[in-house]
Design a protein around this motif. Sequence first.
Motif, short mmCIF file in Angstrom:
data_model
loop_
_atom_site.label_atom_id
_atom_site.label_comp_id
_atom_site.label_asym_id
_atom_site.label_seq_id
_atom_site.Cartn_x
_atom_site.Cartn_y
_atom_site.Cartn_z
N GLY A 149 71.58 1.18 37.50
CA GLY A 149 71.77 1.96 38.92
C GLY A 149 70.30 2.18 39.22
O GLY A 149 69.32 2.09 38.57
N ASP A 158 78.52 1.19 28.83
CA ASP A 158 78.69 0.94 30.18
C ASP A 158 79.75 -0.26 30.70
O ASP A 158 79.08 -1.43 30.74
CB ASP A 158 77.19 0.84 30.88
CG ASP A 158 77.08 0.79 32.62
OD1 ASP A 158 78.13 0.75 33.24
OD2 ASP A 158 76.05 0.90 32.96
N ILE A 202 80.94 -0.49 33.72
CA ILE A 202 80.94 -0.24 35.31
C ILE A 202 81.35 -1.68 35.76
O ILE A 202 82.17 -1.91 36.56
CB ILE A 202 79.75 0.28 35.85
CG1 ILE A 202 79.72 1.83 35.44
CG2 ILE A 202 79.55 -0.10 37.27
CD1 ILE A 202 78.67 2.64 35.87
N GLN A 203 80.44 -2.61 35.23
CA GLN A 203 80.81 -4.13 35.70
C GLN A 203 81.85 -4.77 34.85
O GLN A 203 82.63 -5.62 35.41
CB GLN A 203 79.68 -4.83 35.68
CG GLN A 203 79.63 -6.14 36.52
CD GLN A 203 78.41 -6.61 37.25
OE1 GLN A 203 78.16 -7.88 37.11
NE2 GLN A 203 77.48 -6.09 37.61
N ALA A 208 76.02 4.77 39.47
CA ALA A 208 74.77 5.42 38.92
C ALA A 208 75.20 6.88 38.56
O ALA A 208 74.67 7.45 37.63
CB ALA A 208 73.61 5.31 39.97
N GLU A 235 75.67 -2.07 28.09
CA GLU A 235 76.66 -3.06 28.48
C GLU A 235 77.15 -3.81 27.41
O GLU A 235 76.48 -4.57 26.86
CB GLU A 235 76.02 -3.70 29.67
CG GLU A 235 75.58 -2.89 30.90
CD GLU A 235 74.42 -3.80 31.78
OE1 GLU A 235 75.07 -4.75 32.40
OE2 GLU A 235 73.28 -3.90 31.34
N THR A 286 79.24 6.22 43.20
CA THR A 286 78.49 5.04 42.78
C THR A 286 78.55 5.02 41.31
O THR A 286 78.52 6.30 40.60
CB THR A 286 77.05 5.08 43.14
OG1 THR A 286 76.49 6.28 42.40
CG2 THR A 286 76.75 5.15 44.64
C1 LIG Z 1 76.70 -2.28 34.29
C2 LIG Z 1 76.10 -1.52 35.58
N1 LIG Z 1 76.12 -0.02 35.52
C3 LIG Z 1 75.59 0.66 36.65
C4 LIG Z 1 75.54 0.15 37.75
C5 LIG Z 1 75.34 1.04 38.94
O1 LIG Z 1 76.48 1.10 39.93
P1 LIG Z 1 76.17 1.32 41.35
O2 LIG Z 1 75.40 0.18 42.13
O3 LIG Z 1 77.51 1.75 41.94
O4 LIG Z 1 75.23 2.63 41.34
C6 LIG Z 1 75.82 -1.29 37.98
C7 LIG Z 1 75.60 -2.17 39.12
O5 LIG Z 1 75.68 -3.27 39.21
C8 LIG Z 1 76.18 -1.96 36.64
O6 LIG Z 1 76.52 -3.15 37.02
#
Ligand SMILES: Cc1ncc(COP(=O)(O)O)c(C=O)c1O
Length: 458
Positions: free
Chosen positions: A165, A271, A273-274, A137, A238, A135
């Motif tokens: 997360g 971050d 991630i998205q 997180a 972000e 994940t």
């Molecule tokens: C910017 C960002 N960081 C972290 C996360 C957490 O990711 P996960 O849900 O895979 O733990 C998300 C999830 O939507 C996210 O959008």
Amino acid sequence: MSKDAFYKYNLQGVLKVTKAIPGPKSTAMLEEQRKYDSNALVYPGQVPLAISRGLGATVEDLDGNIFIDFSGGVGALNVGHSNPSVVEAVRRQADKITHGLDFPSEPRVALSKKLVGLAPGGLKNNSKVLMCGPTGADAVEAAVKLAKFNTKKPGVISFEGGWHGVSGISLSLTAKRSAKANYLPGVPEVYFAPYPYCYRCPFGLKHPDCSLSCAHYLEHLVRDSDTGFAAPGALLIEPIQGEGGIVPPPPGYLKEIRRICDNNGLIMVADEIQTGFCRTGDMFAMEHEKVTPDIMTVSKSMGSGLPISGIVFKKELDTWGPGAHVGTFRGNALSCAAGFAGIGFMEKHDLAERSRHLGQRTLKRCREMMSRLDVIGDVRGRGLYVGIELIKRGGSKAPDPDLLVRLQKECFSNGLVAWKGGRSGNVARIMPALVITEELLDAGLSIFETGLKKVMAR
Ligand SMILES: Cc1ncc(COP(=O)(O)O)c(C=O)c1O
């Protein structure tokens, strides 16, 4: 339907919404799930979809209805559902080995090397990778631990509206109150600064006249010894807020944040991630402002549908030793193979450029919609990552989450999986797989607009 180059990456016969929605098979499966899965599930309550298969930006339910999917796996499917290159790579890898701890294997080393080569700005070919758990997180946890290990300072700055997360450290850094309810106390020394959410500026200012007052306020919080901040050492941001409602900061903001970090000894964690992997029109969103973070978190489309996360960081921060952040499934072989193949697909088909192109088309169309419909307060985004903020009529800008709930259901009945987000749950998010065809995108936007007109009239 005309056949653009990406036609074959989507299910054909789209908008074949012939049966009742949800149909009998889907209804039975949704009921079965409710018997066994926890009440904590969220999406089936919003969109009653029981999936049989997916391809690209389309999904088919158990009753044979085919939908356009604007959720894009919430950022995990930039190359689309069951992308053929990814599926083939996973098949090949599964025949060799599926799980190898952190021993080197071909897909794992190839993916790390690829990430280092693609990293933004000064991280490019000058960084290290730590593969994390399934994940996002976990990547956030690792990033904050690495920052604290280096600075020996406990304080972390996060942002209002941010989402990182729901595990220990990451939940503490997530802003949403409802996600934290009953789990406090979180980790100590976390501070939330205002994000440049210009549509609802907490200072009541307007960009560019504001001269980025929110960044200057942050600097004051960090520098003034009496603002209650105990030794801030890291800042997590972000580059465009996602769950917060697709909020791109104004030009120059991230550069200001970089300057503040540099002047005050803060490690800057971006971050991605998205936003990562072509979603916003570049491989990573930090590239738009040419700002290099010290640490970058990645997940979601890093695995092109398979679970994986990681951090990419400046070499000189790699001061910790063996065992500093370990776990069984970190850098799973199937996920690495999927990730490497997925990134190869992004590069081969220039999905960053496609995101820019489709994003322009979407923004134009949505802004036209806004000029016609007074319940749309704001349209914003970058690349094919667009937010439409719904408000109540009457000029107060009051968020209207109920309207979006009804719109999501209306869209679903007409063949579109529409997606929600935003601090008040009133922002429709358009973030389909980047292999969506123009025709499907236009068709989805038409369903959205027709649906909105219908639900506003009720
Ligand atoms: C910017 C960002 N960081 C972290 C996360 C957490 O990711 P996960 O849900 O895979 O733990 C998300 C999830 O939507 C996210 O959008």
